[in-house]
Scaffold this motif. Structure first.
Motif, mmCIF file in Angstrom:
data_model
loop_
_atom_site.group_PDB
_atom_site.id
_atom_site.type_symbol
_atom_site.label_atom_id
_atom_site.label_comp_id
_atom_site.label_asym_id
_atom_site.label_seq_id
_atom_site.Cartn_x
_atom_site.Cartn_y
_atom_site.Cartn_z
ATOM 1 N N ASN A 76 0.842 -1.193 0.000
ATOM 2 C CA ASN A 76 0.000 0.000 0.000
ATOM 3 C C ASN A 76 0.886 1.255 0.000
ATOM 4 N N LYS A 113 -8.352 13.167 2.141
ATOM 5 C CA LYS A 113 -8.474 12.263 1.005
ATOM 6 C C LYS A 113 -8.916 12.996 -0.253
ATOM 7 N N ASP A 146 -2.470 10.020 -7.068
ATOM 8 C CA ASP A 146 -2.710 8.668 -7.569
ATOM 9 C C ASP A 146 -1.557 7.776 -7.117
ATOM 10 N N ILE A 147 -1.874 6.628 -6.569
ATOM 11 C CA ILE A 147 -0.820 5.758 -6.043
ATOM 12 C C ILE A 147 0.174 5.343 -7.137
ATOM 13 N N ASP A 169 -6.129 8.565 1.207
ATOM 14 C CA ASP A 169 -6.629 7.420 0.439
ATOM 15 C C ASP A 169 -5.508 6.791 -0.399
ATOM 16 N N VAL A 170 -4.547 7.612 -0.810
ATOM 17 C CA VAL A 170 -3.391 7.072 -1.544
ATOM 18 C C VAL A 170 -2.532 6.230 -0.599
ATOM 19 N N SER A 172 -4.371 2.856 -0.314
ATOM 20 C CA SER A 172 -4.700 2.033 -1.482
ATOM 21 C C SER A 172 -3.469 1.220 -1.893
ATOM 22 N N VAL A 173 -3.726 0.198 -2.713
ATOM 23 C CA VAL A 173 -2.675 -0.796 -2.982
ATOM 24 C C VAL A 173 -2.196 -0.677 -4.425
ATOM 25 N N GLU A 215 -0.350 -2.899 -7.154
ATOM 26 C CA GLU A 215 -0.038 -4.324 -7.329
ATOM 27 C C GLU A 215 1.419 -4.549 -7.748
#
Ligand SMILES: Cc1cc2nc3c(=O)[nH]c(=O)nc-3n(C[C@H](O)[C@H](O)[C@H](O)COP(=O)(O)OP(=O)(O)OC[C@H]3O[C@@H](n4cnc5c(N)ncnc54)[C@H](O)[C@@H]3O)c2cc1C
Ligand SMILES: Cc1ncc(C[n+]2csc(CCOP(=O)(O)OP(=O)(O)O)c2C)c(N)n1
Lengths: 581, 159
Positions: A2, A101, A131-132, A161-162, A165-166, A168
């Protein structure tokens, strides 16, 4: 992984060992990811400003990037002074802040401030990572930008929220791709040649060196050049330690509180070669009358510094280390000429002076001289801002670079204690000595607890003159001694128009710094006279943990030499004793 | 001496890049005459055209500071550069109540385009070099300009 884990992994990939932080709602995810962390040493400061100054002290003492982590809103605003301090002095730090967020941004959400808007003009660069997918790249770029070229602070603002969040397929980028960011390292050979020829032909050349020499690690290259050519040099506040103060060609610090020989050499030279120095107004005084006879050459990694304040005939953009090395190869050796002998004679004829009578109040200059004498050779001196800072600049026997840390450009009171803490964490085995005024000490006094709890063995020496001394000096010299709100002892019972210490002054000074130290679990010592001073300095330096040493110094001592604001720098006030003599 | 300079930037199309540019200029105390930001043939690169009236050394300092912005890829002062073709686009609403025939003749002479012709006004558009635009505006001024909107100057390298 994350977002929070990515942040931590990136820090490790960048070689970060120490992190200065303060938690809050939106950064709980990062602190959560740090919960069982063993590799990173996370210091919990007591104020975000101190966390950023801590990262700054770490960075200035090591040359590595310092890192601070703060929450959104008030955490972010508290960090601002620290970021601006690092910007003005070109210090590489990365400040990570949490943000509300994504969906809440722009709604005046709880603890929302526009961090990227606020840091735009006080950082070298900043990021708002919405954005992650952009997070790994932003981390990589931030460290790269902070430490390369002209170093500086970079702010990274990350919405919560970034952080949760995950991503991949996370992989930390190996390279940066920044088409708009390519610092010039190598100097143009033609310009270097031209500079060498001009130096060769000059009769009265002078090197004016600054913080850029320290940033570049170019002190050896500089000394090679000046020794080969016997050209004298001066060093700004930010460059102190570039050489040993006893170097035969060194004339001292120039500027508002600069040495007589340094200022006069600046004004009389026929070629002034600035290297990693930025013609700050504290150095030049009245610009229109500065160095009137000199051709100006300027070596700087930042092209925007060249010609910014003064018309420059020979610009060389590049890294000081590289350019000086090339210059050293090109220049022919030359013996000390008349100019060199004259300016070094000025230096020898105008030593600094003050009086210290054995049974009288301590002179702040004497305190600095004793610190200089009793401290170790590799001690790191960290100052706050004010008279004590200038006394430390003038009277401490600087020996090596990165050993004198001081807020020069922003002049941030409150810098000293937390920056000393940062330097001490970087070098736990070295002596780190804070030299701090009684006013500025109270601006980040809460960090005593941080030092005590983490056993950070800072030796904080307070020069207590009971005044906001530097401002009092200006009121004394230029405002008819109207001491308005500079006395830290003044109570409502005092006459508002008090013009100096008198028999009716209140007896007690608040706070009692020794008690404050003790209340924090820090050893507290006090000295009021010459004898006590040596005793407590020795005792304090021998103590393994943090110490506060309060020195009760003369109340109305002024810093000399001094050039009044707006005057050319050869119109120097040398102080009452010198002027009488 | 202050003169008009057109500065052309190639910038990365990032959030906030315009704020960085305008913020930098206002922070250093200068005024922007016009600014225009547009996409280019490369999706991630935008073109920004800035017009400023300042002395040479101030313009040089601004250009250097702009160059330092990480998101700014290239800065060119095209004011005195013959290699650029510079154009501006304007739309003007002019009163026709004074001397309609003369006005329409002028419009025709400048090869401006009539977009609408109402009973008491005409709306035209015109593209041209900064000099042509200046002359046109001077010429129609006496008729009564009711509204004038300009794109600001922009340019393309012609070598
Ligand atoms: C109360 C007070 C009084 C002061 N009085 C004085 C005084 O009397 N004298 C004095 O000197 N200062 C004084 N100062 C400090 C002053 O305000 C400035 O901070 C200082 O003079 C700036 O130092 P500098 O020119 O070395 O520049 P810095 O701020 O250290 O900037 C470094 C320069 O080097 C360049 N550079 C960075 N990296 C490289 C590299 N790798 N290669 C080449 N160039 C590089 C940068 O682009 C920049 O131009 C005072 C400050 C305070 C608070
Ligand atoms: C945050 C901040 N506020 C105000 C100032 C203005 N200022 C510069 S020096 C000074 C006095 C400092 O007093 P003290 O800490 O007691 O040190 P001294 O000058 O007495 O050595 C002040 C108020 C500043 N530099 N920083």
């Amino acid at each position: 992984m994350n977002g929070s884990q990515i942040v931590i992994d990136a820090l490790k990939q960048e070689g970060v060992e120490t992190l200065f932080g303060y938690p809050g709602g939106v950064v709980i995810p990062i602190f959560d990811a740090l919960f069982k962390e063993k590799e990173l040493n996370v210091i919990l400061n007591r104020h975000e400003q101190a966390a950023v100054h801590g990262a700054d002290g770490y960075a200035r003492s090591t040359g590595k990037v310092g890192v601070a982590l703060v929450t959104s809103g008030p955490g972010a605003t508290n960090a601002i002074t620290g970021i601006a301090t690092a910007k003005l002095d070109s210090v590489p730090i990365v400040v990570i802040s949490g943000q509300v967020k994504n969906g809440f941004i722009g709604t005046d959400g709880f603890q929302e401030v526009d961090m990227s808007g606020m840091t735009r003009t006080i950082s070298k660069h900043n990021y708002l990572v919405n954005d992650i997918a952009d997070l790994p790249k932003a981390m990589k770029e931030a460290f790269h930008i902070a430490r390369t070229g002209r170093p500086g602070p970079v702010s990274i603002d990350i919405p919560v929220d970034v952080l949760i969040s995950v991503l991949e397929d996370y992989k930390y980028p190996e390279e940066v791709k920044l088409p708009g960011y390519k610092p010039t390292i190598k100097g143009n050979p033609k310009q270097i040649k031209k500079l060498a020829d001009t130096i060769q032909a000059a009769e009265k050349p002078l090197f004016y060196t600054g913080g850029g020499i320290v940033a570049a690690g170019a002190e050896k290259e500089l000394l090679t050049v000046v020794e080969k050519t016997n050209i004298p040099f001066v060093t700004t506040l930010m460059g102190l330690g570039t050489s040993d103060v006893d170097h035969p060609l060194f004339l001292g610090m120039p500027g508002m509180h600069g040495r007589y020989a340094a200022n006069h050499a600046m004004m009389q030279c026929d070629l002034l070669i600035a290297v990693g120095a930025r013609f700050d107004d504290r150095v030049t005084g009245d610009l229109s009358r500065f160095a009137p006879k000199a051709t100006i050459a300027h070596i700087d990694i930042d092209p925007a510094e060249i010609g910014k304040n003064i018309q420059t005939e020979i610009p060389v953009v590049g890294d000081a280390k590289h350019v000086l090395k090339e210059l050293g190869k090109t220049l022919k050796a030359r013996p000390a000429n008349g100019w060199c002998k004259a300016v070094t004679a000025w230096r020898d004829e105008t030593p600094l002076s003050y009086s210290q009578k054995p049974n009288k109040d301590l002179a702040p200059q004497h305190v600095i001289e004793r610190i200089s004498e009793l401290s170790k050779d590799d001690a790191i001196i960290v100052t706050d801002v004010g008279q004590h800072q200038m006394f430390a600049a003038l009277y401490y026997q600087h020996k090596s670079p990165r050993c004198f840390l001081s807020s020069g450009g922003l002049g941030t009171m409150g810098y000293g204690l937390p920056a000393a803490m940062g330097a001490s964490l970087a070098y736990p085995k070295r002596q780190v000595i804070g030299i701090i005024g009684d006013g500025g000490f109270q601006m980040n006094i809460q960090e005593l607890a941080t030092c005590a709890i983490n056993n950070i063995p800072v030796k904080a020496i307070i020069l207590n003159n009971q005044y906001l001394g530097m401002v009092r000096q200006w009121q004394d010299l230029f405002w008819n001694k109207r001491y308005s709100k500079v006395c830290l002892k003044q109570t409502p019972n005092c006459p508002p128009n008090c013009q100096g210490p008198n028999p009716d002054c209140p007896e007690v000074y608040r706070p009692d710094f020794v008690k404050v130290a003790e209340a924090n679990g820090v050893k507290g010592l006090r000295a009021s006279n010459v004898e006590e001073l040596d005793t407590v300095l020795k005792e304090g330096f021998a103590h393994p943990g943090p110490v506060v040493i309060e020195c009760i110094v003369r109340k109305e001592e002024n810093v000399y030499p001094m050039v009044p604001g707006g005057k050319p720098i050869d119109e120097i006030l040398l102080g009452p004793e010198k002027e009488e003599a | 001496m202050k003169t008009k300079h057109t500065i052309r930037l190639k910038v990365l199309n990032t959030v906030g890049v315009m704020a960085r540019i305008t913020g930098l200029i206002s922070q250093r105390g200068y005024n922007i005459d016009s600014i225009m930001s547009t996409p280019t043939e490369i999706p991630e690169i935008y073109s920004v055209h800035l017009v400023l009236t300042e002395t040479e050394d101030k313009i040089e300092q601004i250009s250097k500071q702009l160059n330092k912005l990480v998101d700014v890829v290239k800065v060119t002062d095209i004011s005195h550069n013959k290699n650029y073709i510079v154009r501006e686009f304007i739309m003007v609403k002019i009163s026709t109540s004074k001397n309609r025939t003369d006005l329409l003749q002028l419009i025709d002479l400048f090869r401006a385009k009539v977009l609408d012709l109402a009973t008491n006004y005409v709306v035209i558009s015109l593209t041209g070099s900064p000099r042509k635009i200046k002359r046109f505006i001077e010429a129609v001024q006496p008729f009564g300009i009711q509204e004038l909107d300009r794109s600001g100057e922009f340019a393309v390298l012609d070598v």
